[in-house]
Every structure is written in structure tokens, then in C-alpha cells.
Design an enzyme around this catalytic site. Sequence first.
Site, mmCIF file in Angstrom:
data_model
loop_
_atom_site.group_PDB
_atom_site.id
_atom_site.type_symbol
_atom_site.label_atom_id
_atom_site.label_comp_id
_atom_site.label_asym_id
_atom_site.label_seq_id
_atom_site.Cartn_x
_atom_site.Cartn_y
_atom_site.Cartn_z
ATOM 1 N N HIS A 123 0.854 -1.199 0.000
ATOM 2 C CA HIS A 123 0.000 0.000 0.000
ATOM 3 C C HIS A 123 0.892 1.251 0.000
ATOM 4 C CE1 HIS A 123 -3.212 2.721 1.092
ATOM 5 N NE2 HIS A 123 -4.063 1.744 1.262
ATOM 6 N N TYR A 158 -5.113 -4.558 10.165
ATOM 7 C CA TYR A 158 -5.550 -5.115 8.885
ATOM 8 C C TYR A 158 -7.049 -5.415 8.930
ATOM 9 C CZ TYR A 158 -3.807 -6.557 4.357
ATOM 10 O OH TYR A 158 -3.509 -6.599 3.012
ATOM 11 N N GLY A 212 0.263 -5.098 1.687
ATOM 12 C CA GLY A 212 -0.962 -5.280 0.902
ATOM 13 C C GLY A 212 -0.681 -5.929 -0.438
HETATM 14 O O1 YXS Z 1 12.218 8.758 -0.684
HETATM 15 P P1 YXS Z 1 11.612 8.571 -2.070
HETATM 16 O O2 YXS Z 1 10.675 9.669 -2.468
HETATM 17 O O3 YXS Z 1 12.627 8.180 -3.109
HETATM 18 O O4 YXS Z 1 10.632 7.277 -1.944
HETATM 19 C C1 YXS Z 1 11.191 6.060 -1.511
HETATM 20 C C2 YXS Z 1 10.183 5.417 -0.588
HETATM 21 O O5 YXS Z 1 9.548 6.325 0.287
HETATM 22 C C3 YXS Z 1 9.197 4.890 -1.596
HETATM 23 N N1 YXS Z 1 8.407 3.778 -1.037
HETATM 24 C C4 YXS Z 1 7.109 3.875 -0.723
HETATM 25 N N2 YXS Z 1 6.246 4.921 -0.816
HETATM 26 C C5 YXS Z 1 4.972 4.684 -0.377
HETATM 27 N N3 YXS Z 1 4.545 3.508 0.126
HETATM 28 C C6 YXS Z 1 5.384 2.451 0.207
HETATM 29 N N4 YXS Z 1 4.925 1.278 0.666
HETATM 30 C C7 YXS Z 1 6.726 2.615 -0.211
HETATM 31 N N5 YXS Z 1 7.832 1.824 -0.235
HETATM 32 C C8 YXS Z 1 8.832 2.552 -0.753
HETATM 33 O O6 YXS Z 1 9.949 4.437 -2.694
HETATM 34 C C9 YXS Z 1 11.201 5.142 -2.737
HETATM 35 C C10 YXS Z 1 12.330 4.162 -2.672
HETATM 36 O O7 YXS Z 1 12.194 3.504 -1.409
HETATM 37 P P2 YXS Z 1 13.495 2.987 -0.632
HETATM 38 O O8 YXS Z 1 14.554 4.035 -0.711
HETATM 39 O O9 YXS Z 1 13.051 2.526 0.699
HETATM 40 O O10 YXS Z 1 13.910 1.722 -1.542
HETATM 41 P P3 YXS Z 1 14.801 0.479 -1.102
HETATM 42 O O11 YXS Z 1 15.054 -0.239 -2.377
HETATM 43 O O12 YXS Z 1 15.926 0.936 -0.245
HETATM 44 O O13 YXS Z 1 13.858 -0.399 -0.168
HETATM 45 C C11 YXS Z 1 12.741 -1.051 -0.756
HETATM 46 C C12 YXS Z 1 11.797 -1.507 0.385
HETATM 47 C C13 YXS Z 1 10.515 -2.086 -0.246
HETATM 48 C C14 YXS Z 1 12.504 -2.581 1.252
HETATM 49 C C15 YXS Z 1 11.460 -0.285 1.260
HETATM 50 O O14 YXS Z 1 11.021 0.772 0.405
HETATM 51 C C16 YXS Z 1 10.362 -0.595 2.235
HETATM 52 O O15 YXS Z 1 10.582 -1.260 3.260
HETATM 53 N N6 YXS Z 1 9.107 -0.156 1.865
HETATM 54 C C17 YXS Z 1 7.955 -0.383 2.735
HETATM 55 C C18 YXS Z 1 7.533 -1.861 2.696
HETATM 56 C C19 YXS Z 1 6.291 -2.000 3.567
HETATM 57 O O16 YXS Z 1 6.354 -2.025 4.794
HETATM 58 N N7 YXS Z 1 5.101 -2.026 2.932
HETATM 59 C C20 YXS Z 1 3.821 -2.058 3.606
HETATM 60 C C21 YXS Z 1 3.049 -0.792 3.224
HETATM 61 S S1 YXS Z 1 1.563 -0.668 4.114
HETATM 62 C C22 YXS Z 1 0.630 -1.940 3.540
HETATM 63 O O17 YXS Z 1 0.894 -2.527 2.505
HETATM 64 C C23 YXS Z 1 -0.588 -2.346 4.307
HETATM 65 C C24 YXS Z 1 -1.447 -1.189 4.685
HETATM 66 S S2 YXS Z 1 -0.109 -3.217 5.749
HETATM 67 O O18 YXS Z 1 0.977 -2.454 6.339
HETATM 68 O O19 YXS Z 1 -1.208 -3.293 6.581
HETATM 69 O O20 YXS Z 1 0.338 -4.509 5.274
#
Ligand code: YXS
Length: 259
Positions: free
Chosen positions: A64, A138, A108
Site C-alpha cells: 500500500h 488489517y 498489501g
Molecule cells: O524517498 P523517495 O521519495 O525516493 O521514496 C522512496 C520510498 O519512500 C518509496 N516507497 C514507498 N512509498 C509509499 N509507500 C510504500 N509502501 C513505499 N515503499 C517505498 O519508494 C522510494 C524508494 O524507497 P526505498 O529508498 O526505501 O527503496 P529500497 O530499495 O531501499 O527499499 C525497498 C523496500 C521495499 C525494502 C522499502 O522501500 C520498504 O521497506 N518499503 C515499505 C515496505 C512496507 O512495509 N510495505 C507495507 C506498506 S503498508 C501496507 O501494505 C498495508 C497497509 S499493511 O501495512 O497493513 O500490510
Amino acid sequence: MSLIQIEIEGHVATLMIDNPTKRNALSEPLIHDMIEGLAELREKKIRAVILRARPGIKVWSAGHDVGELPLTRRDPLGWDDPLRKIIRELEHFPAPVIALIEGSVWGGACEMVLACDMVVAAPDSTFAITPARLGVPYNISGVLNFLNATSHLIVREMVFTAQPVSAVRAERLGMINHIVEIDELEPFCQTIAKTIAQNSPLSIAVIKEELRLLESARAITPPTFERIQGLRRMVYDSEDYREGITAFLEKRRADFKGR
Ligand code: YXS
């Protein structure tokens, strides 16, 4: 500019999500384009869809779009939330959707992949269920989707730790259908899709709907549902929920206080 790309070959389509700078976060614009794309494929009576990200991607989808999660006083995963919409679209799409996975799948997006009809993954891909990492309560149909994908013990481990599970372990658990070497992924999925496309689309569509109805058939009383919604509201109205989202946006680890 569209955040997806569609290719059609006969009765088989490939829908590629393509917003790598945001790690294919399931933002409203991306989900809007996905839903429009699926409507086009439904119109064209496509008989199998391969859902993928760009070849060689490291992050299939970061889940998400955290920037779109409401900071408080509103259910972050309500019926009309884009994530809920795309999951229903995939579940109701009349033909099988095969998720072709490379890289990491988060939150998500993990549910979205498991809501597809088959999952074929590269050996080094991973799957993480992350609400607890952000403090998100969730929603109940999402939890049921996870329970339909694997045992309750594995769901508990994945939710409570919020740690990625490898494709190798996921396959052993029956969460995904196949592990295929990266350079064989596309032809492998194309072969499955073309095999499906040779079978009866009407029979497949009705059995897919039967499976969806049976998988979601759970007796839950209105008071029970209302109690769960009340518990969820306590979480999304909490300081911890705000801290989880704020910490992510500030690129720091959340400091949860349990209130
Ligand atoms: O700083 P900029 O503008 O370059 O943006 C960064 C991140 O902020 C962005 N980004 C995201 N933006 C919005 N929502 C996200 N879920 C998201 N994930 C990443 O993308 C740009 C590059 O991210 P960066 O620098 O972290 O990349 P990386 O290659 O070092 O790391 C990739 C990840 C995926 C390991 C890391 O971005 C990360 O941990 N992302 C969040 C993963 C996560 O927790 N997703 C759950 C989202 S909430 C959801 O799905 C449900 C509501 S729930 O939580 O209930 O399951």
C-alpha cells in the site's frame, strides 16, 4: 502516463505494473490503471492474465502507498480503499490471474499476490505481511485471504514478525505454486496461461467464482463483526498507528508505546 503496460497474445494477456521509482507502491493512480486494464481485458474476453512487474525488478511491490494511509480517525483499509478494490477486481476477474514474482513483495501487495489464482516466483523472491511493522489494523477479509493461503501458525508468524518469507519456504508451505529460475519465469507462466486458454473459459469462470464464494464462506455474526471493527478503530485512532506511518515517512524506525 499509464503506470501499467499491457501485452496481448491470443487469449493470454500480460499486465505489468510499472512504477519502479516508488517501488510499485499500490498507490491510487497505479490501482486505477490496473482496474482499467483489467476491465479492458474482461471486455476482450481474455482467458488468462499474467500479472508481473518489470523483468529484473528487486521490489515487485512495496505494498500500500503509505503516503495515502489516513493518519487517523478513518479506517485505512475500508471497502473503498484502492487496495481493497484491486483485490476484489482480481478475485472477481472471470479468468485466472497468474502472479509472476521477482524480487520482494510487501504488505498489501502480498495479499494482492495471494488473491491471484496462481503464484510463480523466482527462487530469491520474498513475501512479507507488514501491518504490525506500521501499526496498521488489517481488515477482516484481508486476514481471511492470508488464512486461505496458508496455516494459521504461518499467518501468525508472518504477521507478528513482519519479516519476509523466502519463496523456497513459501512453496514448501503451499503458499505459492512454483519456484522457477528467473530466465525461465516468463516462458513457464506463458505455458501455463496458454494451457488454461485451451480449456473452457465458461467452466473456469464459474469454478473460479465457486472457489471464491467457498473460500469467503465464514459464519460471523453482526455483533462479532461490530466488535472487530471497534477493536480496529481503537488501533487506527491510536498514537502507535500515527507513529508507525510518521516513522515510515520520516525514514526512521517506529517507537511504539502500546497506546
Ligand atoms: O524517498 P523517495 O521519495 O525516493 O521514496 C522512496 C520510498 O519512500 C518509496 N516507497 C514507498 N512509498 C509509499 N509507500 C510504500 N509502501 C513505499 N515503499 C517505498 O519508494 C522510494 C524508494 O524507497 P526505498 O529508498 O526505501 O527503496 P529500497 O530499495 O531501499 O527499499 C525497498 C523496500 C521495499 C525494502 C522499502 O522501500 C520498504 O521497506 N518499503 C515499505 C515496505 C512496507 O512495509 N510495505 C507495507 C506498506 S503498508 C501496507 O501494505 C498495508 C497497509 S499493511 O501495512 O497493513 O500490510
